[in-house]
Design a protein around this motif. Sequence first.
Motif, PDB file in Angstrom:
ATOM      1  N   ARG A 332      42.613  39.039  31.951  1.00 35.94           N
ATOM      2  CA  ARG A 332      43.872  38.824  32.660  1.00 35.94           C
ATOM      3  C   ARG A 332      44.833  39.994  32.454  1.00 35.94           C
ATOM      4  NH1 ARG A 332      48.938  37.303  32.017  1.00 35.94           N
ATOM      5  NH2 ARG A 332      48.773  37.146  29.739  1.00 35.94           N
ATOM      6  N   MET A 333      44.986  40.425  31.211  1.00 31.13           N
ATOM      7  CA  MET A 333      45.900  41.526  30.905  1.00 31.13           C
ATOM      8  C   MET A 333      45.404  42.836  31.510  1.00 31.13           C
ATOM      9  SD  MET A 333      48.615  40.539  29.204  1.00 31.13           S
ATOM     10  CE  MET A 333      49.222  41.895  28.191  1.00 31.13           C
ATOM     11  N   GLU A 334      44.105  43.048  31.467  1.00 32.83           N
ATOM     12  CA  GLU A 334      43.547  44.275  32.025  1.00 32.83           C
ATOM     13  C   GLU A 334      43.788  44.329  33.527  1.00 32.83           C
ATOM     14  OE1 GLU A 334      40.106  46.582  30.015  1.00 32.83           O
ATOM     15  OE2 GLU A 334      39.187  45.201  31.460  1.00 32.83           O
ATOM     16  N   SER A 335      43.662  43.164  34.184  1.00 35.03           N
ATOM     17  CA  SER A 335      43.910  43.101  35.620  1.00 35.03           C
ATOM     18  C   SER A 335      45.383  43.286  35.945  1.00 35.03           C
ATOM     19  CB  SER A 335      43.419  41.752  36.163  1.00 35.03           C
ATOM     20  OG  SER A 335      43.768  41.594  37.513  1.00 35.03           O
ATOM     21  N   GLU A 336      46.258  42.674  35.143  1.00 37.72           N
ATOM     22  CA  GLU A 336      47.689  42.741  35.415  1.00 37.72           C
ATOM     23  C   GLU A 336      48.254  44.136  35.230  1.00 37.72           C
ATOM     24  OE1 GLU A 336      51.926  40.784  33.845  1.00 37.72           O
ATOM     25  OE2 GLU A 336      50.005  39.853  33.293  1.00 37.72           O
ATOM     26  N   PHE A 337      47.822  44.838  34.179  1.00 35.16           N
ATOM     27  CA  PHE A 337      48.429  46.127  33.853  1.00 35.16           C
ATOM     28  C   PHE A 337      47.542  47.324  34.203  1.00 35.16           C
ATOM     29  CE2 PHE A 337      50.762  43.139  31.205  1.00 35.16           C
ATOM     30  CZ  PHE A 337      52.070  43.546  31.436  1.00 35.16           C
ATOM     31  N   GLY A 338      46.280  47.066  34.566  1.00 33.94           N
ATOM     32  CA  GLY A 338      45.397  48.161  34.952  1.00 33.94           C
ATOM     33  C   GLY A 338      45.099  49.127  33.828  1.00 33.94           C
ATOM     34  N   LEU A 339      45.063  48.614  32.597  1.00 35.82           N
ATOM     35  CA  LEU A 339      44.837  49.457  31.427  1.00 35.82           C
ATOM     36  C   LEU A 339      43.750  48.857  30.546  1.00 35.82           C
ATOM     37  CD1 LEU A 339      48.547  50.166  30.429  1.00 35.82           C
ATOM     38  CD2 LEU A 339      46.901  51.869  31.256  1.00 35.82           C
ATOM     39  N   PRO A 340      43.016  49.699  29.805  1.00 37.58           N
ATOM     40  CA  PRO A 340      42.011  49.158  28.885  1.00 37.58           C
ATOM     41  C   PRO A 340      42.654  48.230  27.863  1.00 37.58           C
ATOM     42  CG  PRO A 340      42.435  51.501  28.460  1.00 37.58           C
ATOM     43  CD  PRO A 340      43.087  51.172  29.756  1.00 37.58           C
ATOM     44  N   THR A 341      42.044  47.065  27.692  1.00 33.18           N
ATOM     45  CA  THR A 341      42.577  46.038  26.797  1.00 33.18           C
ATOM     46  C   THR A 341      41.446  45.528  25.924  1.00 33.18           C
ATOM     47  OG1 THR A 341      44.193  45.381  28.473  1.00 33.18           O
ATOM     48  CG2 THR A 341      43.771  43.821  26.695  1.00 33.18           C
ATOM     49  N   CYS A 342      41.715  45.378  24.632  1.00 33.10           N
ATOM     50  CA  CYS A 342      40.658  44.873  23.750  1.00 33.10           C
ATOM     51  C   CYS A 342      41.255  44.225  22.515  1.00 33.10           C
ATOM     52  CB  CYS A 342      39.701  45.997  23.346  1.00 33.10           C
ATOM     53  SG  CYS A 342      40.435  47.263  22.295  1.00 33.10           S
ATOM     54  N   ASP A 343      40.414  43.462  21.818  1.00 36.73           N
ATOM     55  CA  ASP A 343      40.742  42.864  20.529  1.00 36.73           C
ATOM     56  C   ASP A 343      39.948  43.630  19.486  1.00 36.73           C
ATOM     57  OD1 ASP A 343      40.945  41.320  18.217  1.00 36.73           O
ATOM     58  OD2 ASP A 343      40.872  39.412  19.286  1.00 36.73           O
ATOM     59  N   VAL A 344      40.612  44.510  18.738  1.00 38.59           N
ATOM     60  CA  VAL A 344      39.877  45.382  17.804  1.00 38.59           C
ATOM     61  C   VAL A 344      39.253  44.584  16.677  1.00 38.59           C
ATOM     62  CG1 VAL A 344      41.380  47.346  18.351  1.00 38.59           C
ATOM     63  CG2 VAL A 344      41.898  45.922  16.352  1.00 38.59           C
ATOM     64  N   TYR A 345      39.799  43.415  16.351  1.00 34.67           N
ATOM     65  CA  TYR A 345      39.235  42.594  15.284  1.00 34.67           C
ATOM     66  C   TYR A 345      37.850  42.081  15.670  1.00 34.67           C
ATOM     67  CZ  TYR A 345      43.964  42.355  13.274  1.00 34.67           C
ATOM     68  OH  TYR A 345      45.195  42.660  12.732  1.00 34.67           O
ATOM     69  N   ARG A 346      37.694  41.708  16.932  1.00 32.68           N
ATOM     70  CA  ARG A 346      36.440  41.103  17.373  1.00 32.68           C
ATOM     71  C   ARG A 346      35.486  42.100  18.005  1.00 32.68           C
ATOM     72  NH1 ARG A 346      39.118  35.576  19.939  1.00 32.68           N
ATOM     73  NH2 ARG A 346      38.713  34.242  18.129  1.00 32.68           N
ATOM     74  N   ASP A 347      36.032  43.071  18.725  1.00 32.36           N
ATOM     75  CA  ASP A 347      35.175  43.902  19.571  1.00 32.36           C
ATOM     76  C   ASP A 347      35.233  45.396  19.262  1.00 32.36           C
ATOM     77  OD1 ASP A 347      34.498  41.556  21.052  1.00 32.36           O
ATOM     78  OD2 ASP A 347      36.420  41.719  22.082  1.00 32.36           O
TER      79      ASP A 347
END
Length: 365
Positions: A332-347
Motif C-alpha cells: 500500500r505504501m509503495e503504491s501510494e508514494f511510489g518509493l521502495p518500501t520494506c521492513d528491515v527487521y523481517r526482509d
Amino acid sequence: MSVSTTFPVQETHDESGANLTGYNRIVLLTDGYSTPFHAKTAISILRYRSDDVVAVFETSGVGETAEALFGIGGSIPVVASLEEVDADAVFLGTAVSGGRLPEQWKPLILKALLRGVDVVSGNHQFLIDDPDFRNAAESSGARLIDIRRNRQNATSTGMPFREDCLRVHTVGQDCSLGKMVVSFEVQRELQRRGEDAHFIATGQTGIMISGEGIPVDCIVSDFVNGSVEALVRRNEGHDILLIEGQGSIAHPSFSAVTMGLLHGCAPQGLIYCYEVGRTSVKGLDHVPLVSHQKMIETYLANASLRCPSTLIGIALNGRNVSREEGEAERRRMESEFGLPTCDVYRDGAAPLADAVIKLRGELRS
C-alpha cells in the motif's frame, strides 16, 4: 570519538572517548524493565553485539535465556547475580522515562564497581554525579562511563561537505520505531556489496553498538547543529554516511533535536520510518500522529533549507502485525508514494540500499 566522560581516569570531556567496542564480556542490566518499550538499548546490543554479551541481569527471568526474554540473543543466560559471570562491563540496557537511574539498581552498580567492573550508562542522570559510585570506582580502579555526558560546544559553519560524500538520514513519524536499526541495516547491506558506507550514531544505543558518535539529545541547543556537522565532517572521507535519526519533527517534546540533526548533517537523501498501527505520539497518548504525507512534506521542506534533499525510501516496522498484514501495508505504501518500501527487521534492507545507490548515480549525473 566524542561520547563520554570516564572516572576515575579523568573528569573532563575526552575527545578520544571510551573504547566501548573493547568490551567483550558485557552484562546487560534491565532488571525490572525487560520489555521492548523500556529495554530497546539492550535489545539492539543483543542484535548487533551478541558475541560480546555474557549475560542479561533480570531477577524475574533467572534461568531463562535472552531469546526467551526478548526474542533475540539466543542462549545468552539471564542471571540475578554478578558472581555467576566473568564480566568486564555492565551496560545499562534501558531507556527509562526521563533518563533516570532506577533506585533498585544502585546496590548492583556499587557491587560491580567494587569488583573492578566498568559501568556504562546512556541515562540523562549521570553516574559520575553520585559520590557513592565515584568512591567505589576510585577504590577499585573501575570506570564510570556516561555516554550522554559531553562538552560539545561547536556552532555550525554552514560550509559544504565533501562533494563525493553521500549523506542519507533516517527520519520518523515518531520516536522509538527503528530509525537506528534502519540506518545500521542499510549501512551493513551496502558494506556487503563492497561500498564504503559508514554508520553515524547520534544516540546512546548507537554509540554503545558502534563505539563512537555524539548524544544529540543531551547537547546544548545552540550546539546541536554544529556538533552534528562536526561529527559528519570527521567522517566525510567515507563515500556514504548513514546518519541515525532521533525523535520526530512533530513530537511536542523532542522536535528540536530532530531539526538540529536535519540541518547539521545536511542530508541529500531521507529514509522515512514509521510503525504500523501506531496512532499516537509515544509517551503522549492524547496527541495523535501526523499523517505520513504531511510528515514527509515537512521533513523535505526543512531539510532543503540547508541542502537540496529528496525522499528515497520508506521503512516500516511491522512488529505489532502479522507478516501478511505487514506485506499488505508495504504494498500500500509503495503504491501510494511510489518509493521502495520494506521492513528491515523481517526482509532486510536491500531495497533501501538500492535506493541509496540510485541516488548517488542521480547526483553524479
